[in-house]
Design a protein around this motif. Sequence first.
Motif: not given
Ligand code: AMP
Length: 114
Positions: A87, A10, A15, A39, A102, A32, A6-7, A95-96
Motif C-alpha cells: 500500500n 518492533i 514492541i 497474513h 503484505h 496483528i 511502530v515498525f 496506515t503505517v
Molecule cells: P498498511 O495499511 O498497508 O499500512 O498496513 C499496516 C499493517 O500493519 C496492518 O495490516 C496492521 O494490522 C499491521 N500492524 C499494525 N501494527 C502492528 C503491530 N504492532 N504488529 C503487527 N502488525 C501490525
Amino acid sequence: MKNDCVFCAIEAGEIPSQKVYEDERMFVIKDIEPKAPVHYLAIPKRHYKLLRDMTDADRDDLGKIFATIPAVADRLGLQNGYRLIVNQGDDAGQTVFHLHIHILGGHAMDFPEL
Ligand code: AMP
C-alpha cells in the motif's frame, strides 16, 4: 530508526511481535489484524516512508527483500500461492508509513475490481 514508527519500534525490540524471519536487511512478522488465514508483513530494517523516498541503492535493498520472500512463503506453508500487497499512501489505505510488503494467503483469493 524513526521515532513514533511502530515498525522501527518492533525492529528495536520495544514492541513485541511474532517474528518468523530476520536477516541483516529485513524481518517478517505476523500481522496483528490478519486479513487472510495467513497474513505476514515483510519489513525493511531501514525506515522508508514510501517507495518514492528510495534511492537507487535502496531499491537494490528492496530487490533483495522481494527475492527473499519466496523462501519465507514456503516456510509459512504457502506452496499453493500467495499475494503480495504494498500500500502506498492514503487512497491505498496505508496506515503505517514505514514501507512493508503484505504476504497474504492460506486460501484462494478473488481479484476484485477496486
Ligand atoms: P498498511 O495499511 O498497508 O499500512 O498496513 C499496516 C499493517 O500493519 C496492518 O495490516 C496492521 O494490522 C499491521 N500492524 C499494525 N501494527 C502492528 C503491530 N504492532 N504488529 C503487527 N502488525 C501490525
